[in-house]
Design an enzyme around this catalytic site. Sequence first.
Site, PDB file in Angstrom:
ATOM      1  N   THR A 123      -3.661  -2.360  -2.021  1.00 31.07           N
ATOM      2  CA  THR A 123      -3.435  -3.728  -1.518  1.00 31.07           C
ATOM      3  C   THR A 123      -1.933  -4.030  -1.628  1.00 31.07           C
ATOM      4  OG1 THR A 123      -4.013  -4.696  -3.660  1.00 31.07           O
ATOM      5  CG2 THR A 123      -5.773  -4.549  -2.003  1.00 31.07           C
TER       6      THR A 123
ATOM      7  N   LYS B 211      -5.923   2.060  -7.899  1.00 36.37           N
ATOM      8  CA  LYS B 211      -5.089   1.065  -7.218  1.00 36.37           C
ATOM      9  C   LYS B 211      -4.926  -0.108  -8.167  1.00 36.37           C
ATOM     10  CE  LYS B 211      -5.944  -2.291  -5.308  1.00 36.37           C
ATOM     11  NZ  LYS B 211      -5.919  -3.763  -5.672  1.00 36.37           N
TER      12      LYS B 211
ATOM     13  N   THR C  28     -10.715  -2.130 -15.749  1.00 43.52           N
ATOM     14  CA  THR C  28      -9.608  -2.654 -14.952  1.00 43.52           C
ATOM     15  C   THR C  28      -9.554  -2.155 -13.532  1.00 43.52           C
ATOM     16  OG1 THR C  28      -7.258  -2.782 -14.740  1.00 43.52           O
ATOM     17  CG2 THR C  28      -8.115  -0.763 -15.592  1.00 43.52           C
TER      18      THR C  28
ATOM     19  N   GLU D 236       3.745  -5.469  -9.828  1.00 41.53           N
ATOM     20  CA  GLU D 236       4.402  -6.265  -8.792  1.00 41.53           C
ATOM     21  C   GLU D 236       5.823  -6.642  -9.218  1.00 41.53           C
ATOM     22  OE1 GLU D 236       0.528  -8.167  -6.556  1.00 41.53           O
ATOM     23  OE2 GLU D 236       1.440  -9.288  -8.191  1.00 41.53           O
TER      24      GLU D 236
ATOM     25  N   ASN E 108       4.028 -12.976  -4.952  1.00 37.07           N
ATOM     26  CA  ASN E 108       2.878 -13.824  -5.245  1.00 37.07           C
ATOM     27  C   ASN E 108       3.023 -15.267  -4.796  1.00 37.07           C
ATOM     28  OD1 ASN E 108       0.931 -12.061  -6.530  1.00 37.07           O
ATOM     29  ND2 ASN E 108       2.628 -11.684  -7.951  1.00 37.07           N
TER      30      ASN E 108
ATOM     31  N   SER F  31      -0.065 -15.809   2.893  1.00 31.59           N
ATOM     32  CA  SER F  31       0.528 -16.266   4.147  1.00 31.59           C
ATOM     33  C   SER F  31       0.864 -15.094   5.063  1.00 31.59           C
ATOM     34  CB  SER F  31       1.754 -17.125   3.879  1.00 31.59           C
ATOM     35  OG  SER F  31       2.146 -17.059   2.536  1.00 31.59           O
TER      36      SER F  31
END
Lengths: 411, 411
Positions: free
Chosen positions: B159, B185, B196, B283, B406, B411
């Site tokens: 993702t 992932k 997890t 991230e 994030n 969007s």
Amino acid sequence: MANALPVSPLARPLPELPPVAGVRFGATAAGIRYTGRTDLVMAEFVPGTTVAGVYTRSKCPGAPVDWCRAAMADGRARALVVNAGNANVFTGRAGFEATQANAADAARLVNCAASEVFLASTGVIGEILPYQKISAALPGLYATLSDNGWADAARGIMTTDTFPKAATRTARIGDTTVRIQGIVKGSGMVAPDMATLLSFIATDAKLPAGVIQSLLSDGVKHSFNCITVDSDTSTSDMILLFATGQAGNVEIGDAQSPHLADFRTALDSLLLELALLVIRDGEGVTKMMHIVVTGAVSDDSAHRVAMAVANSPLVKTAVSGEDANWGRVVMAVGKCGEPANRDTLSVGIGGTWIARNGTVVHDYDETPVVAHMRGQEIEITVDLGLGNGTAQAWGCDLTHGYININGSYRS
Amino acid sequence: MANALPVSPLARPLPELPPVAGVRFGATAAGIRYTGRTDLVMAEFVPGTTVAGVYTRSKCPGAPVDWCRAAMADGRARALVVNAGNANVFTGRAGFEATQANAADAARLVNCAASEVFLASTGVIGEILPYQKISAALPGLYATLSDNGWADAARGIMTTDTFPKAATRTARIGDTTVRIQGIVKGSGMVAPDMATLLSFIATDAKLPAGVIQSLLSDGVKHSFNCITVDSDTSTSDMILLFATGQAGNVEIGDAQSPHLADFRTALDSLLLELALLVIRDGEGVTKMMHIVVTGAVSDDSAHRVAMAVANSPLVKTAVSGEDANWGRVVMAVGKCGEPANRDTLSVGIGGTWIARNGTVVHDYDETPVVAHMRGQEIEITVDLGLGNGTAQAWGCDLTHGYININGSYRS
């Protein structure tokens, strides 16, 4: 560093801060860490002033926290000394000796016992406090103390704060009007647990230490203990409430007395205003979050759910990005370990229910929610559908500003 | 969105992924959310394959998590279907019906019971899964399954991941060499608690379901349960381990058997490599953090201290800013509620003790620590000086990249 930060877009102007009978405040530049600004604050209280306090629950508290906890024993206060720029935390024996020296300095000036002097420090952790600079500055500072020194004090205790913070109230005790007034500092490392930040509040009411301790402890539960900037709890958190007794009210010996109902209401309201001022100055803040949780199995459970939502980095970044990403609210509820049932869970934003009983509302129209997300005060409602427990929490978004501030705090 | 992210600076190349006898993988583009990339993965396992799983402890798990928990009952697996882009979480009855439909689709293709089909979904929460797209794509995907489909599968489940992640090991059981190989992932919403993310591991060893469940549960404790990207726990976390039995080893019926010692070591090592790949793709990551805690009152206590340090936004931003701000480590230890004594606490970074027994080391020279902070792998050591409890945790820094990703995920 701190001085260069732009003022928070959620800043509020400093209110008019009238004198509180029996309290004199002042501030000076002692050069502890900052240049070109005040960083040392002192207050003197009239003899007979009582004191209450709540402190960080950190297992590694600063030396001033240890000092104040011990000094609380007889419930009396004559002076307060606060420095910004160095927290005097994790400084071993040198930290303790610094508190001893500065308390003795202040005690000589006001002619009291050292145990009637309260100390607080805020700033960098782990550096030895240059207490000699405080000792050198105190006599000059003492000479300038004034009934009108509150605003100077609010400015002198700032660190990464971008605006000075204070609030004031009046209340009736019997036929007497009393004042309650406080200042607070805090911007990051804010996730209080029974106490928080530095906040100093004074009232001219005549109240025993036990009574103001009870009122303060109760009030903190629904104000300072319900806010979070970044889930990190300071080693130096401290709220002190001083009662000078100058208002001349009939003394009330029981915190539960109906004669204190108005005072309690005013104090609670003041504590909440001070706490929310901290959120308004949360490091990097662009939006406040107000989380309301209902339907939990208990109030305590609701509190933990509300704080989990307020602390979630993914909820905070969604708010920052004006994204009504309610799925992240579901995630935060689900992760926190409190009783929750997916099939009775409902989530709303800005007064619009988005999901009810485990699934998105039929024909959900995102338009009013999108408009709400563009505002500065974001309301998130969670109904767990399990019981009658309720709670509120307040937080702020997570932004580039937070990272700018904290990636370079010491440099 | 995800596709546009720059590859993590800590990325590792995908290793050679040889076939695992009894497993065929494939991936296709079903158009669930993304365009121009694969988003649907399927695996077929030979009859007789056993399965073990660990799942999110979220109170609001996704429908596929519920499905797999129920399907585990008889310990047998014939197929796996995974989609990216939609998590099928908080989708009520529609979510359950989607799992039923897709399990039935796969069961028809491989000619098995629906309860032998395992399902996983990852992506946005709260949107109804367009399961018809999966139904439509599965027959074509099934026709392409291959012994060499592992790399395609690793890519198809991504993702916000910026690189595909997999690891492989061999181990000896008796005289037989078996293979253990897995894909994973995960990039954000990563703070596992007993399980997890999505990770799928297969071995050709012949082992009963109870044995692989025991080995998996043990291994996860010291790998996936010791990592955190952002303290947020996904509603969809799932690790599945499949054992096809094709290697021809003597079957071992007891997870504690010494004959499984080498297999256990290899599995533990594989799980840790997969878990650390997730941190390498955290991230916005620019640096990894490895926290080592010693001297705690118990291993559990050490684990909670290590995770508190790894989760602290102030520690994470200090690492991001290459600031050896060890005072924030003290703060994180102090706030987490575990037994700690300021006066026995020591903190080191990069192999250099900075503070020992509650105060900064005499003549502390920051030079080697500053150099270490410029690297990509930051070592933080905490000795509590209380007992023999130890733990490790792995995390990553908190950067502008995390907020960019994030603040605009949907969007």
